[in-house]
Scaffold this motif. Structure first.
Motif, PDB file in Angstrom:
ATOM      1  N   ILE A  18       0.829  -1.208   0.000  1.00 60.96           N
ATOM      2  CA  ILE A  18       0.000   0.000   0.000  1.00 60.96           C
ATOM      3  C   ILE A  18       0.860   1.252   0.000  1.00 60.96           C
ATOM      4  O   ILE A  18       0.580   2.215  -0.724  1.00 60.96           O
ATOM      5  N   VAL A  19       1.933   1.261   0.791  1.00 65.61           N
ATOM      6  CA  VAL A  19       2.828   2.425   0.815  1.00 65.61           C
ATOM      7  C   VAL A  19       3.479   2.625  -0.550  1.00 65.61           C
ATOM      8  O   VAL A  19       3.573   3.753  -1.046  1.00 65.61           O
ATOM      9  N   VAL A  20       3.916   1.540  -1.182  1.00 71.02           N
ATOM     10  CA  VAL A  20       4.520   1.638  -2.516  1.00 71.02           C
ATOM     11  C   VAL A  20       3.486   2.143  -3.522  1.00 71.02           C
ATOM     12  O   VAL A  20       3.790   2.977  -4.379  1.00 71.02           O
ATOM     13  N   LEU A  21       2.250   1.667  -3.431  1.00 74.77           N
ATOM     14  CA  LEU A  21       1.187   2.133  -4.322  1.00 74.77           C
ATOM     15  C   LEU A  21       0.920   3.626  -4.138  1.00 74.77           C
ATOM     16  O   LEU A  21       0.829   4.372  -5.119  1.00 74.77           O
ATOM     17  N   ILE A  22       0.811   4.075  -2.897  1.00 72.37           N
ATOM     18  CA  ILE A  22       0.564   5.496  -2.633  1.00 72.37           C
ATOM     19  C   ILE A  22       1.729   6.345  -3.145  1.00 72.37           C
ATOM     20  O   ILE A  22       1.514   7.405  -3.761  1.00 72.37           O
ATOM     21  N   ALA A  23       2.953   5.887  -2.917  1.00 70.32           N
ATOM     22  CA  ALA A  23       4.124   6.618  -3.409  1.00 70.32           C
ATOM     23  C   ALA A  23       4.100   6.711  -4.934  1.00 70.32           C
ATOM     24  O   ALA A  23       4.432   7.752  -5.513  1.00 70.32           O
ATOM     25  N   GLY A  24       3.700   5.625  -5.591  1.00 68.41           N
ATOM     26  CA  GLY A  24       3.620   5.635  -7.046  1.00 68.41           C
ATOM     27  C   GLY A  24       2.570   6.599  -7.567  1.00 68.41           C
ATOM     28  O   GLY A  24       2.797   7.321  -8.540  1.00 68.41           O
ATOM     29  N   VAL A  25       1.415   6.627  -6.922  1.00 66.31           N
ATOM     30  CA  VAL A  25       0.351   7.552  -7.339  1.00 66.31           C
ATOM     31  C   VAL A  25       0.806   8.998  -7.144  1.00 66.31           C
ATOM     32  O   VAL A  25       0.631   9.838  -8.030  1.00 66.31           O
ATOM     33  N   PHE A  26       1.402   9.295  -5.980  1.00 67.65           N
ATOM     34  CA  PHE A  26       1.904  10.653  -5.744  1.00 67.65           C
ATOM     35  C   PHE A  26       2.953  11.040  -6.771  1.00 67.65           C
ATOM     36  O   PHE A  26       2.950  12.144  -7.297  1.00 67.65           O
ATOM     37  N   ASP A  27       3.870  10.114  -7.055  1.00 71.41           N
ATOM     38  CA  ASP A  27       4.913  10.378  -8.035  1.00 71.41           C
ATOM     39  C   ASP A  27       4.316  10.688  -9.408  1.00 71.41           C
ATOM     40  O   ASP A  27       4.723  11.630 -10.082  1.00 71.41           O
ATOM     41  N   ALA A  28       3.359   9.884  -9.825  1.00 72.85           N
ATOM     42  CA  ALA A  28       2.726  10.094 -11.127  1.00 72.85           C
ATOM     43  C   ALA A  28       1.972  11.423 -11.175  1.00 72.85           C
ATOM     44  O   ALA A  28       2.032  12.140 -12.176  1.00 72.85           O
ATOM     45  N   VAL A  29       1.293  11.771 -10.097  1.00 72.13           N
ATOM     46  CA  VAL A  29       0.566  13.046 -10.055  1.00 72.13           C
ATOM     47  C   VAL A  29       1.540  14.216 -10.105  1.00 72.13           C
ATOM     48  O   VAL A  29       1.317  15.191 -10.840  1.00 72.13           O
ATOM     49  N   TYR A  30       2.634  14.129  -9.328  1.00 72.08           N
ATOM     50  CA  TYR A  30       3.651  15.192  -9.387  1.00 72.08           C
ATOM     51  C   TYR A  30       4.186  15.334 -10.805  1.00 72.08           C
ATOM     52  O   TYR A  30       4.402  16.442 -11.292  1.00 72.08           O
ATOM     53  N   GLY A  31       4.432  14.216 -11.458  1.00 77.62           N
ATOM     54  CA  GLY A  31       4.930  14.247 -12.831  1.00 77.62           C
ATOM     55  C   GLY A  31       3.942  14.883 -13.784  1.00 77.62           C
ATOM     56  O   GLY A  31       4.317  15.691 -14.641  1.00 77.62           O
ATOM     57  N   LEU A  32       2.659  14.524 -13.651  1.00 77.49           N
ATOM     58  CA  LEU A  32       1.641  15.125 -14.521  1.00 77.49           C
ATOM     59  C   LEU A  32       1.539  16.630 -14.303  1.00 77.49           C
ATOM     60  O   LEU A  32       1.395  17.390 -15.262  1.00 77.49           O
ATOM     61  N   ILE A  33       1.615  17.051 -13.061  1.00 75.05           N
ATOM     62  CA  ILE A  33       1.567  18.485 -12.771  1.00 75.05           C
ATOM     63  C   ILE A  33       2.736  19.197 -13.433  1.00 75.05           C
ATOM     64  O   ILE A  33       2.573  20.264 -14.023  1.00 75.05           O
ATOM     65  N   ALA A  34       3.927  18.601 -13.361  1.00 73.46           N
ATOM     66  CA  ALA A  34       5.106  19.226 -13.968  1.00 73.46           C
ATOM     67  C   ALA A  34       5.003  19.253 -15.491  1.00 73.46           C
ATOM     68  O   ALA A  34       5.357  20.246 -16.127  1.00 73.46           O
ATOM     69  N   VAL A  35       4.517  18.173 -16.090  1.00 69.21           N
ATOM     70  CA  VAL A  35       4.409  18.122 -17.559  1.00 69.21           C
ATOM     71  C   VAL A  35       3.347  19.096 -18.065  1.00 69.21           C
ATOM     72  O   VAL A  35       3.519  19.732 -19.101  1.00 69.21           O
ATOM     73  N   LEU A  36       2.255  19.215 -17.325  1.00 64.23           N
ATOM     74  CA  LEU A  36       1.165  20.089 -17.757  1.00 64.23           C
ATOM     75  C   LEU A  36       1.324  21.532 -17.287  1.00 64.23           C
ATOM     76  O   LEU A  36       0.459  22.361 -17.566  1.00 64.23           O
ATOM     77  N   ALA A  37       2.418  21.840 -16.587  1.00 66.39           N
ATOM     78  CA  ALA A  37       2.642  23.200 -16.081  1.00 66.39           C
ATOM     79  C   ALA A  37       2.825  24.166 -17.251  1.00 66.39           C
ATOM     80  O   ALA A  37       3.376  23.806 -18.290  1.00 66.39           O
ATOM     81  N   PRO A  38       2.356  25.413 -17.084  1.00 64.81           N
ATOM     82  CA  PRO A  38       2.480  26.385 -18.168  1.00 64.81           C
ATOM     83  C   PRO A  38       3.930  26.805 -18.435  1.00 64.81           C
ATOM     84  O   PRO A  38       4.238  27.266 -19.529  1.00 64.81           O
ATOM     85  N   THR A  39       4.811  26.650 -17.480  1.00 67.09           N
ATOM     86  CA  THR A  39       6.221  26.986 -17.702  1.00 67.09           C
ATOM     87  C   THR A  39       7.008  25.704 -17.909  1.00 67.09           C
ATOM     88  O   THR A  39       6.630  24.637 -17.450  1.00 67.09           O
ATOM     89  N   SER A  40       8.136  25.817 -18.593  1.00 70.41           N
ATOM     90  CA  SER A  40       8.924  24.615 -18.865  1.00 70.41           C
ATOM     91  C   SER A  40      10.229  24.589 -18.084  1.00 70.41           C
ATOM     92  O   SER A  40      10.986  23.635 -18.185  1.00 70.41           O
ATOM     93  N   ALA A  41      10.509  25.653 -17.310  1.00 71.77           N
ATOM     94  CA  ALA A  41      11.747  25.686 -16.534  1.00 71.77           C
ATOM     95  C   ALA A  41      11.482  26.301 -15.167  1.00 71.77           C
ATOM     96  O   ALA A  41      10.559  27.089 -14.987  1.00 71.77           O
TER      97      ALA A  41
END
Length: 135
Positions: A18-41
């Protein structure tokens, strides 16, 4: 106790998954936020100069690592031996990364390090029970 006997300690294996699953979901969400962010740097000015971080690259790294963690957690629920090995490696790498962040975010790093140690303990000591419980 034989290797196939399931005891109450199997809960440690479920906890780790469960901890590994939660960490994976958080990681993926952080990644999506960074990819979809209006700035690239992202710029950080320090005494030694200016550091520039590529948000797109950071985001894709976290999407991939989050996906790996999610797949590993799902495989942990099935009791796969390879998933225990991969999870221990990924969690150990995360613990090393948290050591580098200790001066910047001491409380968060200590919390994550504690969870990492508990997950490694659960998977190394009680991991075989996950396989026996899934049968």
């Amino acid at each position: 106790m034989s290797d196939t006997e399931v005891t109450g300690w199997v809960g440690w294996g479920w906890f780790a998954a469960i901890v590994v699953l939660i960490a994976g979901v958080f990681d993926a969400v952080y990644g999506l936020i960074a990819v979809l962010a209006p700035t690239s740097a992202y710029f950080v000015a320090g005494e030694g100069g200016l550091a520039v971080f590529d948000l797109q690259g950071w985001g894709w790294w976290h999407i991939i690592s989050g996906g790996l963690l999610i797949l590993t957690a799902i495989a942990l629920f099935t009791g796969a031996t390879w998933a225990r090995v991969v999870a221990i490696i990924l969690v150990a790498l995360n613990a090393l990364g948290q050591l580098f962040l200790l001066p910047v975010q001491p409380w968060w790093s200590l919390i994550v390090l504690t969870l990492d140690v508990l997950v490694i303990y659960a998977l190394t000591v009680h991991g075989r029970e996950l396989e026996a419980a899934s049968r």
